[in-house]
Motif scaffolding. Sequence first.
Motif, PDB file in Angstrom:
ATOM      1  N   ALA A 145      36.626  32.651  39.109  1.00 58.12           N
ATOM      2  CA  ALA A 145      38.049  32.977  38.886  1.00 58.12           C
ATOM      3  C   ALA A 145      38.269  34.079  37.853  1.00 58.12           C
ATOM      4  CB  ALA A 145      38.810  31.716  38.467  1.00 58.12           C
ATOM      5  N   VAL A 146      37.224  34.441  37.092  1.00 55.37           N
ATOM      6  CA  VAL A 146      37.394  35.478  36.065  1.00 55.37           C
ATOM      7  C   VAL A 146      37.534  36.855  36.713  1.00 55.37           C
ATOM      8  CG1 VAL A 146      36.359  36.562  34.031  1.00 55.37           C
ATOM      9  CG2 VAL A 146      36.065  34.109  34.408  1.00 55.37           C
ATOM     10  N   ARG A 147      36.754  37.091  37.773  1.00 49.94           N
ATOM     11  CA  ARG A 147      36.729  38.435  38.391  1.00 49.94           C
ATOM     12  C   ARG A 147      38.049  38.802  39.057  1.00 49.94           C
ATOM     13  NH1 ARG A 147      31.632  36.611  41.477  1.00 49.94           N
ATOM     14  NH2 ARG A 147      31.780  35.261  39.644  1.00 49.94           N
ATOM     15  N   PHE A 155      40.262  42.093  42.619  1.00 50.31           N
ATOM     16  CA  PHE A 155      38.860  41.644  42.580  1.00 50.31           C
ATOM     17  C   PHE A 155      38.021  42.713  41.890  1.00 50.31           C
ATOM     18  CE2 PHE A 155      34.621  40.891  44.239  1.00 50.31           C
ATOM     19  CZ  PHE A 155      34.537  39.508  44.304  1.00 50.31           C
ATOM     20  N   LEU A 156      37.510  42.402  40.693  1.00 45.20           N
ATOM     21  CA  LEU A 156      36.846  43.440  39.881  1.00 45.20           C
ATOM     22  C   LEU A 156      35.451  43.010  39.434  1.00 45.20           C
ATOM     23  CD1 LEU A 156      39.969  44.385  37.712  1.00 45.20           C
ATOM     24  CD2 LEU A 156      38.913  45.803  39.477  1.00 45.20           C
ATOM     25  N   ALA A 209      34.443  31.890  31.518  1.00 42.97           N
ATOM     26  CA  ALA A 209      35.183  30.970  32.388  1.00 42.97           C
ATOM     27  C   ALA A 209      36.694  31.170  32.262  1.00 42.97           C
ATOM     28  CB  ALA A 209      34.827  29.537  32.011  1.00 42.97           C
ATOM     29  N   PRO A 210      37.425  30.708  33.284  1.00 40.58           N
ATOM     30  CA  PRO A 210      38.885  30.778  33.210  1.00 40.58           C
ATOM     31  C   PRO A 210      39.462  29.592  32.428  1.00 40.58           C
ATOM     32  CG  PRO A 210      38.208  29.795  35.271  1.00 40.58           C
ATOM     33  CD  PRO A 210      36.940  30.177  34.563  1.00 40.58           C
ATOM     34  N   ALA A 214      47.705  35.666  44.354  1.00 38.03           N
ATOM     35  CA  ALA A 214      46.890  36.885  44.540  1.00 38.03           C
ATOM     36  C   ALA A 214      45.426  36.620  44.187  1.00 38.03           C
ATOM     37  CB  ALA A 214      47.451  38.011  43.679  1.00 38.03           C
ATOM     38  N   ARG A 215      45.195  35.900  43.094  1.00 34.27           N
ATOM     39  CA  ARG A 215      43.808  35.613  42.687  1.00 34.27           C
ATOM     40  C   ARG A 215      43.116  34.779  43.767  1.00 34.27           C
ATOM     41  NH1 ARG A 215      45.611  33.572  36.681  1.00 34.27           N
ATOM     42  NH2 ARG A 215      46.288  35.582  35.866  1.00 34.27           N
TER      43      ARG A 215
END
Length: 421
Positions: A83-85, A99-100, A204-205, A367-368
């Motif tokens: 979930a971080v990306r 998405f990065l 982590a998120p 969106a995520r």
Amino acid sequence: MDRVFVAEDNPSFQRIEERCLHCGVCLNTCKKQNNLPDKACLNCGACILTCPVGALVPRYNYKEVLANINDQEKFVIISVSPAVRVAIGDEFGFAKGEFLEKKLVGVLKSLGFHYVFDTTFGADLTTIEEATELIDRIENKQNLPLFSSCCPSWVLNMEMNHKDDLKHLSSCKSPIGMQSSMIKNYFAKLKAIEKENIITVALAPCVSKKSEIKRKGFEDTDYVLTTSELAMLIREKGIDFKNVAEAEFDHILGKGSGGGVIFGSSGGVCESVLRTAYFLLNKEKAPQDFFNLESLRTNDPIKTAEIDLKKFKIKVAVINGISEVNKVYSSLKDYDFVEVMTCSGGCVGGGGQPLVRTAEMPEYIKARRENLYHDDANLTKKSSYENPDIQKIYQDYLKYPGSDKAQDLLHVKYDVKELCK
Ligand code: SF4
């Protein structure tokens, strides 16, 4: 404010007294999301995301991590949760939930981490061990339903409110727990690095993970940094995130399947486990609909489905929000597998994610989530058992899912509330 719910020594987050307006927004958020008795705290950090003045923040550990990077003796290894990306860009003016992955790896390398791994690898291990556990419990008609255990706030809720039912929790460590265990016990040997010189960091998120690593069985993770904490570090170091060079994850704990990627969304753990359970039972790839279980991908707080695993049919439930699960708890006995995530939308909405306007939060979460599912759709290997590095680790080291070695390194026992301090 009639109660102080952030203990001074809470390892997950802290309240900055000078900023606090005593407005009670945090308490209302907690009541809405968790509906717990006064003074109970699940460490999820939902309150952080709604505090209007930023008086609630993660318990920061990045300075300790930097000190280890600067120590010549140490190998500092960071693993990135899915979930971080899809959230780090929300701090730096990218499109919502962009998405990065490669940019994120690039920035971590420029910060000096010796290895950058992907926690989706740990999620693949969790999937295989949990699918094996599910099949075993169904075949032996034992301790059903199986409850997922990736979310430490959900585990804490079980220990606080349903302690007679702890046997229903999966014994699998969370992906972060499994990943760190493999780094310290397998990767260390592979690279001939002294275990004592390895520092494992989970990006982590989630602020609850900062408490999880204080628990017995989770000692292989040294630090947890949150997405928002990383953004702070990037700014402090004066790094231009927009223009940072992209990079790839390191090998061998550096790539997961699509099943590992979707762990970041509510419903993702369940879908991933079902893809692999089907294969383990039938020795053939699951039918196409297992790769887009639409009924488990909605935004509903409670999602259910009946799944045909060919050898038998099972009933699954996916819940996001502790208040929801406590409301329907007695009906969960009608299911075989239950996934619970504390945060809205799952980990994409975690308490360690970037602060955004509260009213816009649902759009960010959507969106995520969509971008994680989009990555899964684009990956050739969508099931954890297909990951060649996972196959190698079982072949060379763990032997088979649920083996003595796997039990020793990848599983835990839940005792009656051993509260995180
Ligand atoms: Fe952490 Fe995810 Fe659970 Fe939220 S849902 S507390 S981010 S593990």
